[in-house]
Design an enzyme around this catalytic site. Structure first.
Site, PDB file in Angstrom:
ATOM      1  N   ASP A   8      43.279  65.908   8.936  1.00 53.64           N
ATOM      2  CA  ASP A   8      43.455  67.146   8.165  1.00 53.64           C
ATOM      3  C   ASP A   8      44.239  66.977   6.872  1.00 53.64           C
ATOM      4  O   ASP A   8      44.818  67.933   6.359  1.00 53.64           O
ATOM      5  CB  ASP A   8      44.161  68.175   9.052  1.00 53.64           C
ATOM      6  N   GLU A  21      47.213  71.906   6.453  1.00 56.70           N
ATOM      7  CA  GLU A  21      46.343  71.145   7.362  1.00 56.70           C
ATOM      8  C   GLU A  21      45.387  72.023   8.182  1.00 56.70           C
ATOM      9  O   GLU A  21      44.260  71.611   8.467  1.00 56.70           O
ATOM     10  CB  GLU A  21      47.186  70.277   8.305  1.00 56.70           C
ATOM     11  N   HIS A  47      58.809  66.183   8.639  1.00 56.64           N
ATOM     12  CA  HIS A  47      58.214  66.068   7.301  1.00 56.64           C
ATOM     13  C   HIS A  47      57.324  67.241   6.910  1.00 56.64           C
ATOM     14  O   HIS A  47      56.868  67.308   5.778  1.00 56.64           O
ATOM     15  CB  HIS A  47      57.387  64.785   7.204  1.00 56.64           C
ATOM     16  N   HIS A  63      61.298  60.300   6.275  1.00 52.78           N
ATOM     17  CA  HIS A  63      60.033  60.345   5.527  1.00 52.78           C
ATOM     18  C   HIS A  63      60.325  60.159   4.038  1.00 52.78           C
ATOM     19  O   HIS A  63      61.366  60.587   3.545  1.00 52.78           O
ATOM     20  CB  HIS A  63      59.369  61.702   5.766  1.00 52.78           C
TER      21      HIS A  63
END
Ligand code: UD1
Ligand code: UDP
Length: 375
Positions: free
Chosen positions: A98, A134, A206, A239
């Site tokens: 995604d 997403e 993240h 991240h």
């Protein structure tokens, strides 16, 4: 006839889950002519995965910019994929999940009337902004694709409800193929060796929708937990999104038992997960990996597209409220019987053969199409 296949991805999780499919396809040179195209939507985190499996892409768009916006990524990729498909004319493009890379690769393939295969198809929350972007990315990819590789029955049901076109296979998640393979590898790490068994909490975060206030809450919860549980190492591979790196250091630097470390390469990370007592995360992939390891995962989100992991008992949605996170970790560490309820889970995401099943399905489809052509 040989099928010309482009396998394409751009971020860390896509690489982790698509490399086993790519490697499986390469085993059948008589059936598939495979080109690996990476976008470099992630640069360092993608390269960590490519390096560890010694994979050199055939084409690398190398598009990452610091603090890139969704629009920037989308715009650049549209032109890159347009050029690629015009030149290469593949029969099939395989995308994963995604991300913006996957969305644009699929979208442009549709414009070029090229077939799209979607690996990890059918995951849904049906909340348009959770996760963002997403959820709509994957719904749209579902419309462009005609080969849908669903990890679970639930994912297949979602696709059937949406009346997607083409064919659906339930294969398990290819991330489990990678996990099983990695855990078989010997791994040595002096930092990990120093951590006392059962005394490590792992954090990753993240998600775009958690940036800002929600992430502040998560970090404040970690601060409280680090004081309450000084004999636990809280390990946080941060991240590389600059917004996250900045906040993580601002809130958590200097706490003696909180270890802010760079992203771990995936073989290492899987061994860290194996040694963890509790995992706190908003990551998608980690929600799939943890049930195989029997590790409690507190999901730092209000909703999940992985309900199978919740049903199996390994995942608990705790959101991002500071007090809730602290309360849940305390309970897990203070009540062994409560902890136990998380650890008996069966992994609902497959047996490590998803990639083999996907390639088998592609071979069969090829055969069927050839038979149709002959007739
Ligand atoms: C992306 C995906 C998300 C996936 C996540 C996995 C989209 C819209 N989002 O989100 O679905 O869960 O990857 O981690 O596709 N950066 C680096 N080096 C790297 C990676 C990132 O410096 O190796 C920094 C860059 O400044 C970059 C920023 O992080 O601009 C954000 O990266 P981006 O891919 O746009 O979004 P993610 O939040 O990582
Ligand atoms: N992972 C990794 N190193 C790390 C943190 C995570 O290799 O330091 C792996 C993890 O095992 C999982 C994947 O990266 O396979 C998840 O990636 P991420 O959380 O970035 O994305 P998501 O799964 O949420 O899309």
């Amino acid at each position: 006839m040989k099928k010309k296949v482009i396998v394409t991805f751009g971020t860390r999780p896509e690489a982790i889950k698509m490399i086993p499919v790519y490697q499986e396809l390469l085993k059948y040179p008589d059936n598939f002519d495979v080109t690996l195209v990476v976008t470099g939507q992630h640069r360092e985190m993608l390269d960590q995965v490519l390096d560890i499996y010694q994979i050199t892409p055939d084409i690398d768009f190398n598009i990452m910019r610091p603090n890139q916006s969704l629009t920037e990524v989308t715009n650049i990729l549209q032109l890159k994929y347009d050029e690629l498909y015009t030149k290469e004319r593949p029969d099939l493009v395989l995308v994963h999940g995604d991300t913006t890379t996957a969305l644009v690769a699929a979208f442009e393939a549709f414009y070029h009337k090229i077939e799209v295969g979607h690996v990890e198809a059918g995951l849904r929350t049906y909340e348009r902004y959770n996760p963002f972007p997403e959820e709509l990315n994957r719904q749209l990819i579902g419309r462009f694709a005609t080969f849908h590789f669903a990890p679970t029955l639930k994912a297949k049901e979602n696709l059937l409800k949406e009346r997607v076109q083409g064919k659906i296979w339930v294969t398990g998640n290819t991330g489990i193929d990678t996990l099983f393979l990695n855990l078989k590898k010997k791994y040595e790490d002096t930092f990990l060796d120093q951590i006392v068994e059962g005394k490590m909490i792992i954090l990753t975060t993240h998600r775009r929708e958690n940036l800002g206030e929600s992430m502040e809450h998560i970090f404040l919860a970690i601060k409280k937990l680090s004081k309450k549980w000084p004999d636990y190492a809280i390990v946080y591979p941060v991240h590389m999104n600059p917004k996250i790196t900045k906040m993580a250091h601002q809130f958590l630097e200097g706490l003696p038992n909180v270890h802010l470390i760079p992203p771990l390469e995936v073989v290492a990370f899987h061994h860290y997960l194996k040694k963890a007592k509790i995992i706190l995360t908003d990551s998608g992939g980690i929600q799939e990996e943890a049930p195989s390891l029997g590790k409690p995962v507190l999901v730092l989100r209000g909703t999940t597209e992985r309900p199978e992991g919740v049903a199996s008992g390994t995942l608990k949605l705790v959101g991002t409220n500071q007090e809730t996170i602290v309360g849940e970790v305390n309970r897990l560490l203070e009540e062994p019987s409560y902890y136990q309820t998380f650890t008996n889970a069966k992994n609902p995401y497959g047996d490590g053969t998803a990639s083999v099943q996907i390639v088998k399905a592609l071979k069969l489809m090829q055969k069927t199409q050839e038979e149709v052509n002959i007739r």
